[in-house]
Design an enzyme around this catalytic site. Structure first.
Site, mmCIF file in Angstrom:
data_model
loop_
_atom_site.group_PDB
_atom_site.id
_atom_site.type_symbol
_atom_site.label_atom_id
_atom_site.label_comp_id
_atom_site.label_asym_id
_atom_site.label_seq_id
_atom_site.Cartn_x
_atom_site.Cartn_y
_atom_site.Cartn_z
ATOM 1 N N SER A 45 0.872 -1.172 0.000
ATOM 2 C CA SER A 45 0.000 0.000 0.000
ATOM 3 C C SER A 45 0.905 1.216 0.000
ATOM 4 O O SER A 45 1.718 1.394 0.903
ATOM 5 C CB SER A 45 -0.883 0.029 1.247
ATOM 6 O OG SER A 45 -1.437 1.337 1.377
ATOM 7 N N HIS A 88 -1.059 -2.398 -4.131
ATOM 8 C CA HIS A 88 -2.405 -2.241 -3.581
ATOM 9 C C HIS A 88 -2.698 -0.749 -3.608
ATOM 10 O O HIS A 88 -2.103 0.022 -2.862
ATOM 11 C CB HIS A 88 -2.418 -2.779 -2.156
ATOM 12 C CG HIS A 88 -3.700 -2.586 -1.404
ATOM 13 N ND1 HIS A 88 -4.742 -3.477 -1.471
ATOM 14 C CD2 HIS A 88 -4.090 -1.616 -0.547
ATOM 15 C CE1 HIS A 88 -5.717 -3.055 -0.682
ATOM 16 N NE2 HIS A 88 -5.356 -1.926 -0.118
ATOM 17 N N ASP A 148 -5.015 2.377 -3.017
ATOM 18 C CA ASP A 148 -6.144 2.790 -2.183
ATOM 19 C C ASP A 148 -6.856 3.997 -2.782
ATOM 20 O O ASP A 148 -6.339 5.111 -2.711
ATOM 21 C CB ASP A 148 -5.666 3.127 -0.768
ATOM 22 C CG ASP A 148 -5.187 1.898 -0.019
ATOM 23 O OD1 ASP A 148 -4.007 1.881 0.420
ATOM 24 O OD2 ASP A 148 -5.977 0.960 0.119
ATOM 25 N N MET A 169 -9.852 6.506 -2.480
ATOM 26 C CA MET A 169 -10.794 7.017 -1.472
ATOM 27 C C MET A 169 -11.528 8.223 -2.051
ATOM 28 O O MET A 169 -10.887 9.098 -2.619
ATOM 29 C CB MET A 169 -10.036 7.404 -0.203
ATOM 30 C CG MET A 169 -9.258 6.250 0.411
ATOM 31 S SD MET A 169 -8.363 6.743 1.899
ATOM 32 C CE MET A 169 -7.517 5.229 2.325
ATOM 33 N N HIS A 174 -8.112 -1.002 -4.374
ATOM 34 C CA HIS A 174 -8.959 -1.041 -3.169
ATOM 35 C C HIS A 174 -9.886 0.170 -3.232
ATOM 36 O O HIS A 174 -9.500 1.289 -2.883
ATOM 37 C CB HIS A 174 -8.081 -0.999 -1.910
ATOM 38 C CG HIS A 174 -8.884 -1.110 -0.640
ATOM 39 N ND1 HIS A 174 -8.322 -0.913 0.604
ATOM 40 C CD2 HIS A 174 -10.189 -1.385 -0.430
ATOM 41 C CE1 HIS A 174 -9.277 -1.052 1.522
ATOM 42 N NE2 HIS A 174 -10.410 -1.329 0.930
ATOM 43 N N MET A 219 -12.442 2.310 -1.995
ATOM 44 C CA MET A 219 -13.197 2.806 -0.826
ATOM 45 C C MET A 219 -14.063 3.963 -1.301
ATOM 46 O O MET A 219 -13.791 5.135 -0.995
ATOM 47 C CB MET A 219 -12.207 3.200 0.275
ATOM 48 C CG MET A 219 -11.546 1.992 0.917
ATOM 49 S SD MET A 219 -10.061 2.394 1.850
ATOM 50 C CE MET A 219 -8.851 2.416 0.510
ATOM 51 N N MET A 226 -10.778 -6.220 6.237
ATOM 52 C CA MET A 226 -10.096 -5.032 6.753
ATOM 53 C C MET A 226 -9.698 -5.261 8.205
ATOM 54 O O MET A 226 -10.508 -5.705 9.021
ATOM 55 C CB MET A 226 -10.996 -3.801 6.656
ATOM 56 C CG MET A 226 -11.170 -3.276 5.252
ATOM 57 S SD MET A 226 -9.629 -2.876 4.417
ATOM 58 C CE MET A 226 -8.903 -1.638 5.492
ATOM 59 N N ASP A 251 -5.652 -6.176 5.385
ATOM 60 C CA ASP A 251 -5.187 -4.828 5.060
ATOM 61 C C ASP A 251 -5.399 -3.892 6.235
ATOM 62 O O ASP A 251 -6.528 -3.698 6.677
ATOM 63 C CB ASP A 251 -5.990 -4.327 3.844
ATOM 64 C CG ASP A 251 -5.632 -2.923 3.411
ATOM 65 O OD1 ASP A 251 -6.454 -2.290 2.729
ATOM 66 O OD2 ASP A 251 -4.520 -2.476 3.745
HETATM 67 C C1 DX5 Z 1 -6.549 1.963 4.810
HETATM 68 C C2 DX5 Z 1 -5.997 1.351 3.548
HETATM 69 C C3 DX5 Z 1 -4.773 0.501 3.763
HETATM 70 C C4 DX5 Z 1 -3.616 1.234 4.413
HETATM 71 C C5 DX5 Z 1 -2.557 0.257 4.829
HETATM 72 O O1 DX5 Z 1 -7.845 2.363 4.608
HETATM 73 O O2 DX5 Z 1 -6.983 0.574 2.914
HETATM 74 O O3 DX5 Z 1 -4.386 -0.096 2.543
HETATM 75 O O4 DX5 Z 1 -3.100 2.176 3.550
HETATM 76 O O5 DX5 Z 1 -1.500 0.932 5.425
HETATM 77 P P1 DX5 Z 1 -0.878 0.487 6.830
HETATM 78 O O6 DX5 Z 1 -0.167 -0.818 6.553
HETATM 79 O O7 DX5 Z 1 0.040 1.600 7.170
HETATM 80 O O8 DX5 Z 1 -1.998 0.310 7.799
HETATM 81 ZN ZN ZN Z 2 -6.231 -0.710 1.311
#
Ligand code: DX5
Ligand code: ZN
Length: 230
Positions: free
Chosen positions: A13, A38, A40, A42, A72, A74, A145, A179
């Protein structure tokens, strides 16, 4: 007899990496031994944070032709972004079951767009909600999660491991991803519960020796996989 069909995959990530040098940071960490990225996404609605979308993915794809991109998502309307993200070159579209009224239809749409289907559950969501869709063979990976989604650098929720064990006991060869807060101090719990796809951000990105962190996590998961019997 080892579970030949289950493979350990370490995903990065990059949320907490230097986003001003996204491609260079990704390359640095991929050459440290990670298997996939991965990413993310958002939207500021499904989670209280805003990151990036398909245009950034397209640029990353132009620099990394063969890296597996696990998106991912979100986002509050996962149906809305399937085509854009597929056109940008993503390999897997992981949406949250909490964000859609028609999971089955969305899974089919993702497959038709040429991507694998990931189905994510937030900490307060009962894991049983994914079973029907897995049984209909519409899901390639389940994401459990281990933090409340929205930010990197949060603490790992050990109590989520019962969800991983439940899914692993029902589906010995299904990809199960964890994750949030995963790293050297929490990898054994994830491995013992049955996770094989490991997302890690802060624990790798901020470590002076990311290759060692990745190798240690892979070893912990492979040790468990070799213990499974079909
Ligand atoms: C949080 C993300 C994760 C996060 C993981 O909502 O989906 O992928 O970035 O990062 P760490 O390993 O720092 O928790
Ligand atoms: Zn994630």
């Amino acid at each position: 007899m080892a579970n030949k069909l289950l493979k350990c995959k370490i995903g990065l990530s990059i949320l907490n990496a230097d986003l001003a040098s996204l491609a260079a940071e990704s390359e640095r960490l991929l050459t440290s031994g990670a298997d996939y990225l991965h990413l993310d996404v958002m939207d500021g609605h499904f989670v209280p944070n805003l990151t990036f979308g398909a245009p950034v993915v397209k640029c990353l794809r132009s620099k990394m032709k063969d890296v597996f991109f696990d998106m991912h998502m979100m986002v509050a309307k996962p149906e809305q972004w399937v085509k854009d993200v597929a056109d940008a070159g993503a390999d897997q579209y992981t949406f949250h079951i909490e964000a859609t009224q028609n999971p089955g239809e969305l899974c089919r749409k993702i497959r038709e767009a040429g991507m694998k289907v990931g189905m994510g559950v937030k900490p307060n969501t009962d894991i049983n909600v994914v079973v029907d869709w897995i049984d209909q063979d519409l899901v390639d990976m389940v994401l459990v999660m281990t933090v409340e989604p929205g930010f990197g650098g949060q603490s790992f929720m050990q109590e989520m491991m019962s969800k991983v064990s439940f899914i692993r006991s029902k589906y010995p060869t299904l990809d199960i991803e964890v994750d949030g807060g995963v790293g050297p101090n929490t990898i054994d719990s994830c491995a013992k519960a049955g996770a094989n796809m490991i997302v890690s951000g802060t624990a790798v990105v901020k470590n002076p020796d990311p290759a060692k962190v990745i190798a240690d996590m892979r070893e912990a998961v492979n040790k468990q996989i070799s213990l499974y019997s079909l």
